[in-house]
Design a protein around this motif. Structure first.
Motif, PDB file in Angstrom:
ATOM      1  N   CYS A  11       0.722  -1.226   0.086  1.00 17.55           N
ATOM      2  CA  CYS A  11      -0.036   0.137   0.084  1.00 17.55           C
ATOM      3  C   CYS A  11       0.957   1.220   0.028  1.00 17.55           C
ATOM      4  CB  CYS A  11      -0.913   0.112   1.176  1.00 17.55           C
ATOM      5  SG  CYS A  11      -2.237  -1.122   0.844  1.00 17.55           S
ATOM      6  N   GLU A  63      -5.622  -3.194  -7.875  1.00 17.92           N
ATOM      7  CA  GLU A  63      -6.520  -1.961  -7.484  1.00 17.92           C
ATOM      8  C   GLU A  63      -7.388  -2.637  -6.319  1.00 17.92           C
ATOM      9  OE1 GLU A  63      -8.586  -0.691 -10.990  1.00 17.92           O
ATOM     10  OE2 GLU A  63      -6.435   0.226 -11.733  1.00 17.92           O
ATOM     11  N   ARG A  64      -8.015  -3.808  -6.477  1.00 15.34           N
ATOM     12  CA  ARG A  64      -8.945  -4.401  -5.618  1.00 15.34           C
ATOM     13  C   ARG A  64      -8.223  -4.553  -4.477  1.00 15.34           C
ATOM     14  NH1 ARG A  64     -10.532  -7.216 -10.270  1.00 15.34           N
ATOM     15  NH2 ARG A  64      -9.090  -9.215  -9.800  1.00 15.34           N
ATOM     16  N   TYR A  66      -5.680  -2.964  -2.973  1.00 17.73           N
ATOM     17  CA  TYR A  66      -5.608  -1.744  -2.460  1.00 17.73           C
ATOM     18  C   TYR A  66      -6.731  -0.864  -2.079  1.00 17.73           C
ATOM     19  CZ  TYR A  66      -4.021   3.063  -1.693  1.00 17.73           C
ATOM     20  OH  TYR A  66      -3.602   4.398  -1.562  1.00 17.73           O
ATOM     21  N   ASN A  67      -7.768  -1.240  -2.551  1.00 20.00           N
ATOM     22  CA  ASN A  67      -9.130  -0.425  -2.135  1.00 20.00           C
ATOM     23  C   ASN A  67      -9.385  -1.113  -0.646  1.00 20.00           C
ATOM     24  OD1 ASN A  67      -8.990   1.311  -4.110  1.00 20.00           O
ATOM     25  ND2 ASN A  67     -10.262   0.200  -5.468  1.00 20.00           N
ATOM     26  N   GLU A  68      -9.446  -2.359  -0.878  1.00 17.99           N
ATOM     27  CA  GLU A  68      -9.882  -3.264   0.377  1.00 17.99           C
ATOM     28  C   GLU A  68      -9.091  -2.966   1.403  1.00 17.99           C
ATOM     29  OE1 GLU A  68     -12.576  -4.897   0.863  1.00 17.99           O
ATOM     30  OE2 GLU A  68     -13.309  -4.374  -1.427  1.00 17.99           O
ATOM     31  N   GLN A  70      -7.126  -0.509   2.548  1.00 21.57           N
ATOM     32  CA  GLN A  70      -7.311   0.782   3.352  1.00 21.57           C
ATOM     33  C   GLN A  70      -8.188   0.505   4.577  1.00 21.57           C
ATOM     34  OE1 GLN A  70      -5.202   3.276   2.198  1.00 21.57           O
ATOM     35  NE2 GLN A  70      -4.585   1.336   0.928  1.00 21.57           N
TER      36      GLN A  70
END
Length: 289
Positions: A11, A63-64, A66-68, A70
Motif C-alpha cells: 500500500c 487495484e482491488r 489496495y481499495n480493500e 485501506q
C-alpha cells in the motif's frame, strides 16, 4: 491469512509510486520492498503490479487489493492504539467489599461515574472470604477486607480504621448490662464476631452473644438497624453502616470506654498491573476513608 507487513509495504508503494522512495520511507532496501510485493503476489496467486522497466501500474487485482486494504490497515492501526490506551475515566472497575464500607463508598463512586459517564462502577457487597477469592480469581479489580488475606496472590494494604459501635433504640438512656439483656440482640452475619470484640472488651459479664435473647436477624446491611429503630433490640455494627442509616433520630450509638476498631485493608492481585481507571477509583476511595 495475508501478511500485514507485506500488505503495508504494498500500500505504501502504491501511494508513493516509486520503489526507492518507498524503501526510504519504510527504512528498507529497494530489494526488500520488491521482495515483499513478490511474496504477497505469491501468497495471493495473482499479479498485483504491471511492471514497465522502473515504472509500474496496478493490475486489476492490485487495484482491488489496495481499495480493500485501506480499511483493514486503518482498523489494525485503531486496534493497536485502543489496546495501548489506558484512559483514567473510561471502562469498568469491579469492586467488592463488606457491606459497611460499601454503604460508605458506593454513593461517592456513583458521583464519580456521573461526572465521567464512560466509567462503569460494578460494586458487590460480600464477606471477606468472597472478596479474597474474587481478587485471587481476577473477578475483582479492587477488594476491601476487614482481615488480612493469607493468600500469596493477594496483596493487602491497611488504609483505614473503622470503629465498632453499640447501637440501641433512641429511648435507651444507659446501655448497662441489664438494659442489653432486656432488649435482646439483633443478629447479622458478623454480629457474633463484632459483639465478641466490642462487648467482650467493655462488659465483664459478656461471654458470647448467645447470652442475649435473640430478637431477630438480617443479612441485608441496609436493614439491620430497622428493628433497632423500632425498639426491638440492640446490635453492634461498624461505624460506616451506622452512619449510612437514614433514621438517625430513632437510634442511639455509643462509643464505649474501651473503643474497638477493625482495620480496613485495600486488596489487589499481586501480579496484576493496575489500569489507570482502577487507580482513579482508588484515589477517589482514599478521599473518603
Amino acid at each position: 491469512m495475508i501478511n500485514t507487513l507485506w500488505l503495508r509495504t504494498f500500500c505504501t508503494l502504491v501511494e508513493v509510486g516509486h520503489f526507492t522512495r518507498t524503501a526510504e520511507r519504510l527504512h528498507m532496501t529497494q530489494s526488500g520492498v520488491s521482495q515483499h510485493v513478490r511474496k504477497l503476489e505469491d501468497q495471493l496467486g495473482a499479479e498485483l503490479l504491471v511492471r514497465q522497466g522502473k515504472h509500474f501500474s496496478l493490475s486489476g487485482a492490485g487495484e482491488r487489493l489496495y481499495n480493500e486494504a485501506q480499511d483493514i490497515l486503518r482498523a489494525l492501526s485503531n486496534l493497536s492504539r485502543q489496546v495501548g490506551e489506558d484512559p483514567p475515566y473510561e471502562g469498568e472497575v469491579r469492586i467488592m467489599s463488606p457491606g459497611s464500607v460499601g454503604l460508605k463508598l458506593y454513593p461517592h463512586l456513583l458521583a464519580l461515574q456521573r461526572a465521567h459517564p464512560m466509567l462503569a462502577i460494578d460494586y458487590r457487597f460480600a464477606p471477606n472470604s468472597d472478596v479474597e477469592s474474587g481478587i485471587a480469581d481476577s473477578r475483582v479489580d479492587i477488594g476491601f477486607m476487614t482481615s488480612k488475606s493469607a493468600l500469596a496472590d493477594v496483596i493487602c494494604k491497611p488504609v483505614a480504621q473503622e470503629s465498632l459501635l453499640l447501637v440501641t433504640p433512641a429511648v435507651v438512656e444507659d446501655p448497662d448490662w441489664g438494659a442489653l439483656m432486656k432488649l435482646g440482640f439483633i443478629d447479622h452475619p458478623d454480629g457474633s464476631h463484632h459483639a465478641n470484640l466490642l462487648l467482650g472488651a467493655n462488659y465483664p459479664e459478656f461471654q458470647h452473644s448467645n447470652l442475649f435473647p435473640k430478637k431477630g436477624f438480617s443479612n441485608q446491611i441496609g436493614l439491620i438497624l430497622e428493628p433497632i429503630s423500632m425498639g426491638l433490640g440492640f446490635t453492634v455494627l461498624p461505624q460506616y453502616a451506622v452512619e449510612a442509616y437514614g433514621k438517625q433520630k430513632q437510634i442511639k450509638t455509643y462509643r464505649l470506654e474501651n473503643p474497638v476498631s477493625e482495620t480496613l485493608y485495600l486488596c489487589v492481585q499481586r501480579e496484576r498491573r493496575l489500569q489507570a481507571r482502577v487507580e482513579t477509583v482508588i484515589a477517589e476511595v482514599m478521599r473518603w476513608l
